[in-house]
Structure formats: C-alpha cells, structure tokens
Design a protein around this motif. Structure first.
Motif, PDB file in Angstrom:
ATOM      1  N   THR A  82       0.853  -1.184   0.000  1.00 13.04           N
ATOM      2  CA  THR A  82       0.000   0.000   0.000  1.00 13.04           C
ATOM      3  C   THR A  82       0.889   1.234   0.000  1.00 13.04           C
ATOM      4  O   THR A  82       1.822   1.331   0.798  1.00 13.04           O
ATOM      5  CB  THR A  82      -0.919   0.026   1.231  1.00 13.04           C
ATOM      6  N   ARG A  84       0.929   5.316   0.404  1.00 14.43           N
ATOM      7  CA  ARG A  84       0.194   6.502   0.850  1.00 14.43           C
ATOM      8  C   ARG A  84       1.004   7.743   0.504  1.00 14.43           C
ATOM      9  O   ARG A  84       2.223   7.767   0.666  1.00 14.43           O
ATOM     10  CB  ARG A  84      -0.083   6.448   2.344  1.00 14.43           C
ATOM     11  N   GLU A  85       0.295   8.758   0.050  1.00 11.83           N
ATOM     12  CA  GLU A  85       0.918  10.048  -0.254  1.00 11.83           C
ATOM     13  C   GLU A  85       0.072  11.130   0.395  1.00 11.83           C
ATOM     14  O   GLU A  85      -1.151  11.155   0.206  1.00 11.83           O
ATOM     15  CB  GLU A  85       1.012  10.253  -1.764  1.00 11.83           C
ATOM     16  N   ASN A  86       0.724  11.990   1.184  1.00 12.45           N
ATOM     17  CA  ASN A  86       0.008  13.027   1.929  1.00 12.45           C
ATOM     18  C   ASN A  86      -1.101  12.436   2.795  1.00 12.45           C
ATOM     19  O   ASN A  86      -2.189  13.015   2.934  1.00 12.45           O
ATOM     20  CB  ASN A  86      -0.562  14.077   0.969  1.00 12.45           C
ATOM     21  N   GLY A  87      -0.829  11.258   3.369  1.00  5.92           N
ATOM     22  CA  GLY A  87      -1.761  10.625   4.284  1.00  5.92           C
ATOM     23  C   GLY A  87      -2.889   9.842   3.641  1.00  5.92           C
ATOM     24  O   GLY A  87      -3.667   9.186   4.335  1.00  5.92           O
ATOM     25  N   LYS A  88      -2.992   9.857   2.318  1.00  9.65           N
ATOM     26  CA  LYS A  88      -4.085   9.177   1.624  1.00  9.65           C
ATOM     27  C   LYS A  88      -3.553   8.002   0.804  1.00  9.65           C
ATOM     28  O   LYS A  88      -2.443   8.071   0.257  1.00  9.65           O
ATOM     29  CB  LYS A  88      -4.825  10.152   0.696  1.00  9.65           C
ATOM     30  N   VAL A  89      -4.341   6.938   0.709  1.00 11.50           N
ATOM     31  CA  VAL A  89      -3.950   5.791  -0.098  1.00 11.50           C
ATOM     32  C   VAL A  89      -3.909   6.211  -1.565  1.00 11.50           C
ATOM     33  O   VAL A  89      -4.911   6.689  -2.123  1.00 11.50           O
ATOM     34  CB  VAL A  89      -4.916   4.614   0.102  1.00 11.50           C
ATOM     35  N   ALA A  90      -2.741   6.038  -2.191  1.00 14.65           N
ATOM     36  CA  ALA A  90      -2.558   6.429  -3.587  1.00 14.65           C
ATOM     37  C   ALA A  90      -2.531   5.229  -4.518  1.00 14.65           C
ATOM     38  O   ALA A  90      -2.852   5.352  -5.702  1.00 14.65           O
ATOM     39  CB  ALA A  90      -1.262   7.228  -3.736  1.00 14.65           C
ATOM     40  N   ARG A  92      -2.436   0.524  -4.423  1.00 13.61           N
ATOM     41  CA  ARG A  92      -2.350  -0.713  -3.653  1.00 13.61           C
ATOM     42  C   ARG A  92      -2.313  -1.868  -4.641  1.00 13.61           C
ATOM     43  O   ARG A  92      -3.053  -1.872  -5.628  1.00 13.61           O
ATOM     44  CB  ARG A  92      -3.555  -0.832  -2.718  1.00 13.61           C
TER      45      ARG A  92
END
Length: 255
Positions: A82, A84-90, A92
């Motif tokens: 997984t 994540r970029e800037n706290g969000k899943v980008a 997977r």
C-alpha cells in the motif's frame, strides 16, 4: 552492546519497516528485505536468471529523493503493498500478481515522470535481493558512529538515513571497523562481518521530509579520509534475533 532496533525494506528505495523480532537463515538477507524493486528505464533484469545490477537501474534515494515522501506498507502473507501520499492511499497492489504490479507501476508512471527514463516495472526476483551489493548481506549501523557523524555535520542525523537492517548501541565510534572477518553472536544467529559500507548521496536525504539537506559522504571524507559508515555481515548460522538482544564478538575456536 545490544540490538537497539531492527528494520527491513521490502521495496528498494521505499519505506523502512520496523521489526521486533526476525529469524535469519544462513546465506540469506532478512526475509522480504529488498525483495522487490522499481525498474527505471530499459529492462536489464531477467527474473528467470536474477543477477545483481547497479542501483542506477532502479528508482532509488541516491537520485530520486521524492521516494522518501511516500509512506508504504507491505503485508507478508498477501504480498500487498500500500502506497500513501500526503496521508491518503494512492495505490495498492499484490506485488506477486500481474494486476497488482500494474497498479503500482501506474502510480509511478503518473507521479514520477521527471525521474523516469522509461516505463516503470515492478521487479520480483523470486528470492533475489535488490541490495546495493551482490552478496546476500545484513547491514549494521553502530549508533556510536552515528553520534560521531552528528558531531561532524553539527546537526542531528536521523538513523534511518542509513537504511540499515540492524542498529547497534554500546560500541564506541567506529568500533565496527575493527571487526572485519570476525563473527557476531546475536540471539541464536551468527553473522560474519565481511565489508565496510561506502556511503552514497542517499544518506543526504531526510527520511521524514524527503529534503536533501545534508552532505554526509563529503563530511566523512573531510574528517576521516573515507566515506564509509556501517558494515555488511553474512549470516553464517541461522537463528532468531530480537530488539534488546545482546551482541558478542565470538572468539575463534582453537584447533
């Protein structure tokens, strides 16, 4: 001397993952350490006949510091990565399926265009380690030496800049360089020290901010006349090790 912390790096250049305990096999790296890499450019890696290639063939921190801004997590039992970029899943994907690899490749193709020399490709070597060296090794950093580096640069130095597997506390600075050819006992495993680690520009990248904000190799050269910090070891007897384990240098057996 004791093992202060323990890390693996499932995908070359991506997020370190802290472990509390791991079992080592003779002649192998940590399980899942650098087991995958992102190929950058025309492919030279053959998964049917895996061999060591220089790091320039892959996305890696020496050149591509933006990788440090990503946060990735790998699940052992599913091979699921997984991002994540800037706290969000980008993104997977299962790194061992074509569909999963395609999802990861699509993320890098869309977001790392300035770093890429060609279509990115997730590489799996079926047990091959995409290490910076050809041998299967475990990397070790002496935190006493790290404190000496901090004195050289006049600033705090995050230990994970060095992307080691084992971080050791209790040795004086540079003690590890006296141990070449000797065997370390850690838990029930035995590791033979085989090589000093020559540092590249990857250690200049802050693992939290992704900023290229230090000049560690040049500081090492100015102060020591060499840009080395850390050691590689080969696992010569398998066994389990854990954070907090004592380290001992084994005396050679007299015949």
């Amino acid at each position: 001397m004791h093992l202060e912390s323990l890390y693996r790096y499932p995908v070359k250049g991506l997020t370190p993952e802290r472990l509390e305990r791991v079992c080592l096999a003779a002649g192998e790296t940590l399980p899942f350490d650098r087991a995958w890499a992102i190929e950058n450019g025309i492919g030279r890696f053959d998964p049917e006949a895996p061999r060591h290639l220089p790091k320039i063939n892959f996305l890696m921190l020496m050149r591509d510091e933006r990788l440090a801004g990503l946060r990735t997590h790998f699940e052992d039992h599913t091979n699921l990565l997984t991002i994540r970029e800037n706290g969000k899943v980008a993104a997977r994907g299962d790194l061992e399926t074509a569909e999963g690899r395609a999802a990861i490749e699509a993320f890098f193709a869309a977001n790392f265009t300035s770093e890429l020399k060609g279509p990115p490709k997730v590489l799996s070597g079926g047990g091959h380690s995409f290490s910076d060296v050809a041998k299967n090794v475990v990397s070790i950093i002496n935190l006493g030496s790290l404190r000496a580096v901090e004195n050289m640069v006049g600033l705090p130095v995050h230990p994970l800049r060095f992307r080691a597997n084992l971080y050791v506390n209790g040795w004086p600075a540079w003690r590890e360089f006296d141990l070449l050819g000797q065997t370390l006992a850690i838990g029930s495993a035995r590791l033979r020290i085989v090589k000093r680690i020559t540092r590249c520009a990857a250690v200049n990248v802050d693992p939290d901010t992704a900023a290229r904000d230090l000049e560690v190799p040049s500081a090492l050269m100015r102060h020591l006349g060499r840009n080395e910090c850390g050691i590689y070891a080969e696992v010569v007897a398998g066994g389990c090790i854990a954070v907090g384990d004592a380290l001992a240098v084994e005396q050679p057996t007299m015949l």
